[in-house]
Scaffold this active site. Structure first.
Site, PDB file in Angstrom:
ATOM      1  CB  SER A  33      -0.979   0.000   1.176  1.00 14.39           C
ATOM      2  OG  SER A  33      -0.301  -0.004   2.404  1.00 14.39           O
ATOM      3  CE  LYS A  76      -3.441   1.689   4.674  1.00 17.10           C
ATOM      4  NZ  LYS A  76      -3.291   0.968   3.423  1.00 17.10           N
TER       5      LYS A  76
END
Length: 144
Positions: A33, A76
Site C-alpha cells: 500500500s 488510514k
C-alpha cells in the site's frame, strides 16, 4: 503549467537506473500500500520538486502504473487527520470504502481517487506535467 519534460531535472532518469523490490509477504499487511507513496517520493527527489504539503496517499502501484485497492481505509483516514493531512489520495477501487465512513471522519478532507499513477502525480505535483515519456519502459529491448 511547468512541464518537467526536457528539463535538467529529468537528467536523473537518464543518468541513474532504479530498481526497487518489495517482496510480497515481508511484513503482513504492510508494504504494497506504500507503492504510490514511494513512487511519489522518488519522483520528488529525482525531479527536485517537492510534493504538495498536507498530502497523504495510499495505494499499491503495478509495474504499468495502475493504482490498486488496499485495505484499512478507515484507519488510514483517521491517521491522516491526526497527522494534519487534509488532502488524501486513495485508489479508485476504494471509493466505496471511503464513502461509507461516517461524515465526521470525512468532513473537511479533499479526497482524490486514482486509477493510474498519473492521477496521483496530478494531485501531488499540481501545476506540473507528468514526465511519463521519460518514465515509460521501452516496449522491446533495443538490439545490440
Amino acid at each position: 503549467a511547468d512541464g518537467l519534460e526536457g528539463s535538467a531535472r529529468n537528467l536523473f532518469f537518464e543518468n541513474h537506473e532504479l530498481h526497487l523490490h518489495c517482496p510480497e509477504g515481508a511484513t503482513p499487511k504492510d508494504g504494497p500500500s506504500a507503492g504510490v507513496t514511494i513512487t511519489t517520493a522518488l519522483l520528488s527527489l529525482a525531479l527536485n520538486v517537492p510534493a504538495r504539503v498536507n498530502l497523504a496517499m495510499t495505494g499499491e502501484v503495478s509495474l504499468n502504473g495502475k493504482v490498486l485497492a488496499v485495505g484499512g481505509i478507515k484507519e488510514k483516514t483517521i491517521a491522516a487527520r491526526r497527522a494534519g493531512c487534509r488532502v488524501l489520495v486513495f485508489p479508485e477501487a476504494n471509493r466505496p470504502d471511503f464513502e461509507e465512513l461516517p461524515d465526521y471522519v470525512r468532513e473537511g478532507l479533499e479526497v482524490h481517487y486514482a486509477s493510474h499513477y498519473d492521477d496521483v502525480f496530478a494531485v501531488a505535483f499540481p501545476g506540473h506535467l507528468a514526465p511519463t515519456p521519460a518514465l515509460q519502459m521501452p516496449q522491446t529491448m533495443p538490439a545490440e
